[in-house]
Motif scaffolding. Structure first.
Motif, PDB file in Angstrom:
ATOM      1  N   SER A 255       0.641 -55.853  -5.822  1.00  0.00           N
ATOM      2  CA  SER A 255      -0.115 -55.236  -6.925  1.00  0.00           C
ATOM      3  C   SER A 255      -0.850 -53.982  -6.482  1.00  0.00           C
ATOM      4  O   SER A 255      -1.265 -53.181  -7.319  1.00  0.00           O
ATOM      5  CB  SER A 255      -1.125 -56.168  -7.603  1.00  0.00           C
ATOM      6  OG  SER A 255      -0.481 -57.302  -8.117  1.00  0.00           O
ATOM      7  N   ALA A 256      -1.070 -53.804  -5.192  1.00  0.00           N
ATOM      8  CA  ALA A 256      -1.705 -52.612  -4.638  1.00  0.00           C
ATOM      9  C   ALA A 256      -1.470 -52.668  -3.134  1.00  0.00           C
ATOM     10  O   ALA A 256      -0.986 -53.688  -2.623  1.00  0.00           O
ATOM     11  CB  ALA A 256      -3.201 -52.595  -4.951  1.00  0.00           C
ATOM     12  N   ALA A 257      -1.815 -51.584  -2.460  1.00  0.00           N
ATOM     13  CA  ALA A 257      -1.549 -51.533  -1.020  1.00  0.00           C
ATOM     14  C   ALA A 257      -2.546 -52.384  -0.248  1.00  0.00           C
ATOM     15  O   ALA A 257      -3.760 -52.306  -0.489  1.00  0.00           O
ATOM     16  CB  ALA A 257      -1.622 -50.087  -0.547  1.00  0.00           C
ATOM     17  N   GLU A 276       4.419 -57.639   2.254  1.00  0.00           N
ATOM     18  CA  GLU A 276       4.101 -56.900   1.026  1.00  0.00           C
ATOM     19  C   GLU A 276       5.343 -56.697   0.189  1.00  0.00           C
ATOM     20  O   GLU A 276       6.416 -56.396   0.717  1.00  0.00           O
ATOM     21  CB  GLU A 276       3.495 -55.542   1.361  1.00  0.00           C
ATOM     22  CG  GLU A 276       2.041 -55.618   1.702  1.00  0.00           C
ATOM     23  CD  GLU A 276       1.360 -54.269   1.602  1.00  0.00           C
ATOM     24  OE1 GLU A 276       1.047 -53.814   0.490  1.00  0.00           O
ATOM     25  OE2 GLU A 276       1.172 -53.648   2.673  1.00  0.00           O
ATOM     26  N   ARG A 277       5.145 -56.828  -1.104  1.00  0.00           N
ATOM     27  CA  ARG A 277       6.223 -56.498  -2.040  1.00  0.00           C
ATOM     28  C   ARG A 277       5.648 -55.525  -3.071  1.00  0.00           C
ATOM     29  O   ARG A 277       4.434 -55.447  -3.305  1.00  0.00           O
ATOM     30  CB  ARG A 277       6.843 -57.756  -2.611  1.00  0.00           C
ATOM     31  CG  ARG A 277       6.317 -58.347  -3.915  1.00  0.00           C
ATOM     32  CD  ARG A 277       4.846 -58.486  -3.997  1.00  0.00           C
ATOM     33  NE  ARG A 277       4.281 -59.024  -5.190  1.00  0.00           N
ATOM     34  CZ  ARG A 277       3.836 -58.306  -6.228  1.00  0.00           C
ATOM     35  NH1 ARG A 277       3.961 -57.021  -6.298  1.00  0.00           N
ATOM     36  NH2 ARG A 277       3.245 -58.891  -7.235  1.00  0.00           N
ATOM     37  N   GLY A 279       5.865 -53.975  -6.945  1.00  0.00           N
ATOM     38  CA  GLY A 279       6.363 -54.211  -8.296  1.00  0.00           C
ATOM     39  C   GLY A 279       5.572 -53.422  -9.308  1.00  0.00           C
ATOM     40  O   GLY A 279       4.649 -52.681  -8.966  1.00  0.00           O
ATOM     41  N   THR A 281       4.667 -53.649 -13.868  1.00  0.00           N
ATOM     42  CA  THR A 281       4.888 -54.416 -15.101  1.00  0.00           C
ATOM     43  C   THR A 281       6.248 -54.072 -15.705  1.00  0.00           C
ATOM     44  O   THR A 281       6.997 -54.960 -16.123  1.00  0.00           O
ATOM     45  CB  THR A 281       3.751 -54.113 -16.098  1.00  0.00           C
ATOM     46  OG1 THR A 281       2.509 -54.413 -15.467  1.00  0.00           O
ATOM     47  CG2 THR A 281       3.897 -54.928 -17.359  1.00  0.00           C
ATOM     48  N   ASP A 363       4.932 -43.607  -8.618  1.00  0.00           N
ATOM     49  CA  ASP A 363       4.470 -43.866  -7.243  1.00  0.00           C
ATOM     50  C   ASP A 363       5.191 -42.927  -6.282  1.00  0.00           C
ATOM     51  O   ASP A 363       6.404 -42.728  -6.389  1.00  0.00           O
ATOM     52  CB  ASP A 363       4.756 -45.323  -6.850  1.00  0.00           C
ATOM     53  CG  ASP A 363       3.922 -46.291  -7.658  1.00  0.00           C
ATOM     54  OD1 ASP A 363       2.690 -46.112  -7.691  1.00  0.00           O
ATOM     55  OD2 ASP A 363       4.492 -47.220  -8.272  1.00  0.00           O
ATOM     56  N   LYS A 385      -6.339 -48.210  -9.440  1.00  0.00           N
ATOM     57  CA  LYS A 385      -5.950 -49.585  -9.102  1.00  0.00           C
ATOM     58  C   LYS A 385      -7.171 -50.268  -8.518  1.00  0.00           C
ATOM     59  O   LYS A 385      -7.601 -49.972  -7.409  1.00  0.00           O
ATOM     60  CB  LYS A 385      -4.819 -49.560  -8.073  1.00  0.00           C
ATOM     61  CG  LYS A 385      -3.461 -49.762  -8.705  1.00  0.00           C
ATOM     62  CD  LYS A 385      -3.134 -51.228  -8.884  1.00  0.00           C
ATOM     63  CE  LYS A 385      -2.025 -51.428  -9.889  1.00  0.00           C
ATOM     64  NZ  LYS A 385      -1.534 -52.792  -9.966  1.00  0.00           N
ATOM     65  N   LYS A 390      -4.240 -52.333 -12.870  1.00  0.00           N
ATOM     66  CA  LYS A 390      -4.041 -50.919 -13.170  1.00  0.00           C
ATOM     67  C   LYS A 390      -4.923 -50.559 -14.362  1.00  0.00           C
ATOM     68  O   LYS A 390      -4.884 -51.225 -15.395  1.00  0.00           O
ATOM     69  CB  LYS A 390      -2.573 -50.636 -13.490  1.00  0.00           C
ATOM     70  CG  LYS A 390      -2.293 -49.158 -13.637  1.00  0.00           C
ATOM     71  CD  LYS A 390      -0.814 -48.862 -13.510  1.00  0.00           C
ATOM     72  CE  LYS A 390      -0.104 -49.049 -14.827  1.00  0.00           C
ATOM     73  NZ  LYS A 390       1.311 -48.640 -14.741  1.00  0.00           N
TER      74      LYS A 390
HETATM   75  P1  AMP Z   1       0.949 -52.632 -12.918  1.00  0.00           P
HETATM   76  O1  AMP Z   1       1.374 -51.594 -13.839  1.00  0.00           O
HETATM   77  O2  AMP Z   1      -0.376 -53.221 -13.156  1.00  0.00           O
HETATM   78  O3  AMP Z   1       2.009 -53.601 -12.923  1.00  0.00           O
HETATM   79  O4  AMP Z   1       0.857 -51.994 -11.491  1.00  0.00           O
HETATM   80  C1  AMP Z   1       1.972 -51.439 -10.861  1.00  0.00           C
HETATM   81  C2  AMP Z   1       1.534 -50.524  -9.776  1.00  0.00           C
HETATM   82  O5  AMP Z   1       0.897 -51.235  -8.739  1.00  0.00           O
HETATM   83  C3  AMP Z   1       2.666 -49.813  -9.098  1.00  0.00           C
HETATM   84  O6  AMP Z   1       3.110 -48.705  -9.841  1.00  0.00           O
HETATM   85  C4  AMP Z   1       2.027 -49.429  -7.774  1.00  0.00           C
HETATM   86  O7  AMP Z   1       1.256 -48.259  -7.913  1.00  0.00           O
HETATM   87  C5  AMP Z   1       1.094 -50.584  -7.501  1.00  0.00           C
HETATM   88  N1  AMP Z   1       1.619 -51.542  -6.521  1.00  0.00           N
HETATM   89  C6  AMP Z   1       2.192 -52.743  -6.744  1.00  0.00           C
HETATM   90  N2  AMP Z   1       2.505 -53.346  -5.576  1.00  0.00           N
HETATM   91  C7  AMP Z   1       2.130 -52.501  -4.586  1.00  0.00           C
HETATM   92  C8  AMP Z   1       2.153 -52.552  -3.157  1.00  0.00           C
HETATM   93  N3  AMP Z   1       2.627 -53.610  -2.495  1.00  0.00           N
HETATM   94  N4  AMP Z   1       1.687 -51.474  -2.478  1.00  0.00           N
HETATM   95  C9  AMP Z   1       1.184 -50.410  -3.131  1.00  0.00           C
HETATM   96  N5  AMP Z   1       1.112 -50.318  -4.473  1.00  0.00           N
HETATM   97  C10 AMP Z   1       1.572 -51.347  -5.192  1.00  0.00           C
END
Ligand code: AMP
Ligand code: MCA
Length: 486
Positions: A255-257, A276-277, A279, A281, A363, A385, A390
């Motif tokens: 969800s974030a770094a 880490e993965r 993704g 939405t 991204d 974030k 987000k």
């Molecule tokens: P959301 O729209 O809430 O689903 O958030 C998606 C965003 O979360 C992505 O576009 C990335 O910017 C960020 N994100 C998700 N996973 C990671 C990760 N492992 N590392 C860095 N950013 C991530």
């Protein structure tokens, strides 16, 4: 769900369901909602939310998970946009006024005695392209948009991460994520059910809860970086936590770094790497570090998952042909069956999100020689974030501008050791007299009430004027240090 009826499926605190009980109770609910064009789900972090989601999938009815803390303005928008025919909620949950006009069905989790084969909803098996869920997500401006997620995207993404993580029916997943987003609800609830494994949900995240459940048979942990940060902070004085994390088969962050210091602290103390993965939405899961990857990869989100095509695109719009140097930055674009089918009622926003059939993630990343992806930033500075959520700066600015004490507002994100980024509001008060301006607490509460508590500013700074360029546009980059008069 491909498993024997007696196996444990879901546990939330004291309450649990086996696969047989889940099939009965969700099947009964599916029979009641079958044929509805769309249902909303009051997505508290409870067993009811899991049952309601499974029921909607069984019935082939698209479901809109609602954050139970959503404020008035945001809830009104989501209801007007998604027009649910029914709302599913736990018996006894009090729903806000805006939802009282929608017909309500209570979710019953006390399984009835098996009555033969699970009830099959009337009508044909839904098509793989049929919408399964509509999940609301923030953009840079305006209210959140509903990402329509087809059944095939959910199935493809869950099978792809299972491949990367060697996820099986023997796994017991532990997490305390909210259940109105992709991470907690799709990957975190439907994920274990698709494998025939089990979920132990903590109700709400706590370090103690993680230690307890991992020590008691949990094999995998999901969390956002804020949760791993809090675990890392607790390791020193908590040998039971160290032991519990060390005993887990897999720790996954997303969800974030996840900052490098948290990776290092956890690996040093427990001997386990956090995988880490990456993704989104709209795309579900795109990349992951694979469990069979022999190299440590802190700071990397790994390689594209099976079925996901990924490319980097430079500023001129051309695909980066050679990325092996690990230095050429481009925007991540993806395509594959994991993608959403569009934003509900927003054909223009949907069209703008694509470059041909490639989805523009916004991204920015580099790739290593073997294709592994490192995210280095985001195209839009107006997306924040925080805690893994987000948050669009524009929607908070609009909410702040609705407050009578606010003349002008700008919202930025600033680095925060716990939340990753924190929301900062820069306010020009309507009345120049410092005694007459609204308090920071009042503005925070206003945003929490209108939008959602996680979108509230964590800091409010007052200014006499916002910095603007010759065109009158606010120069957010000039808003970085605490201002005089704050
Ligand atoms: P959301 O729209 O809430 O689903 O958030 C998606 C965003 O979360 C992505 O576009 C990335 O910017 C960020 N994100 C998700 N996973 C990671 C990760 N492992 N590392 C860095 N950013 C991530
Ligand atoms: C505080 N609270 C308030 C106010 N101030 N409520 C109303 N008005 C106020 N002014 C309440 C909050 O609602 C909360 O209640 C409690 O006080 C603490 O607030 P907060 O500090 O915000 O919570 P926290 O404990 O710091 O939360 C940290 C967290 C949370 C647990 C890490 O941020 C979290 O759950 N994040 C997960 C985000 C997530 O799942 N993202 C996935 C989307 P209470 O405690 O009762 O709630 S991204 C995604 O899906 C993509 C696909 C992906 O890649 O994963």
């Amino acid at each position: 769900m491909r498993t024997s009826p007696g196996r444990p499926a879901l546990r939330f605190g004291e309450r649990a369901l086996t696969y047989g009980q889940l099939a009965d109770t969700a099947g009964a609910l599916a029979a009641r909602i079958g044929g509805a064009p769309r249902v909303a789900l009051w997505a508290t972090p409870t067993l009811e939310t899991a049952v309601g989601t499974v029921a909607a999938l069984l019935a082939g009815v698209p479901v809109v998970p609602l954050n139970p803390k959503t404020g008035e303005r945001e809830l009104a928008h989501i209801l007007a946009d998604s027009a649910p025919a029914l709302v599913l909620a736990a018996a006894g949950d009090e729903l806000p006024a805006a939802l009282r006009a929608v017909e309500r069905i209570d979710i019953n989790t006390t399984a009835t005695a098996p009555t033969g084969p699970p009830p099959v909803p009337a009508g044909p098996e839904p098509e793989p392209a049929a919408p399964a869920m509509i999940v609301y997500t923030s953009g840079t401006t305006g209210p959140p948009k509903g990402a329509v997620l087809p059944r095939r995207a959910i199935a493809a993404s869950l099978d792809a991460v299972a491949d990367a993580w060697e996820w099986t029916g023997d796994d017991v997943l532990v997490h305390g994520l909210p259940l109105f987003h992709v991470h907690g609800l799709i990957i975190g609830v439907l994920g274990p059910l698709r494998r025939g494994g089990a979920l132990r949900h903590l109700g709400r995240f706590s370090v103690d809860g993680v230690a307890r459940e991992l020590a008691d048979g949990g094999t995998m942990l999901f969390g956002v970086p804020t949760m791993y940060h809090r675990l890392a902070e607790s390791l020193d004085g908590d040998p039971a936590l160290v032991k519990a994390l060390a005993g887990a088969r897999l720790l996954v962050s997303g969800s974030a770094a996840l900052p490098l210091p948290d990776h290092t602290r956890i690996t040093t103390a427990t001997g386990r790497r956090v995988v880490e993965r990456y993704g989104m939405t709209e795309t579900l899961m795109n990349t992951s570090v694979r469990v069979d990857d022999p190299r440590p990869r802190p700071g990397s989100v790994g390689v594209p998952l099976p079925g996901v095509e990924l490319r980097l695109v430079d500023e001129a719009g051309a695909a980066v042909a050679a990325y092996e140097d690990g230095e050429t930055i481009g925007e991540i674009q993806v395509r594959g069956t994991n993608l959403f089918s569009g934003y509900l009622n927003r054909p223009e926003a949907t069209a703008a999100a694509f470059d041909g059939d490639w989805f523009r993630t916004g991204d920015m990343a580099v790739r290593d020689a073997d294709g592994a992806v490192r995210i280095v930033g985001r195209k839009a500075t107006d997306l924040i974030k925080s805690g893994g959520y987000k948050i669009g700066a524009g929607e908070i600015e609009n909410a702040l501008l609705d407050h009578p004490g606010v003349r002008e507002a700008a919202v930025t994100g600033e680095p925060d050791p716990d939340l990753g980024e924190r929301v900062v509001a820069w306010i020009v008060p309507a009345d120049a007299d410092p005694g007459a301006r609204p308090s920071p607490e009042e503005l925070e509460a206003h945003v929490a009430r209108q939008l959602s508590p996680h979108k509230r500013p964590r800091e409010v700074r007052f200014l006499d004027a916002l910095p603007r360029n010759d065109m009158g546009k606010i120069m957010k980059r000039a808003l970085s240090a605490p201002a005089a008069g704050s």
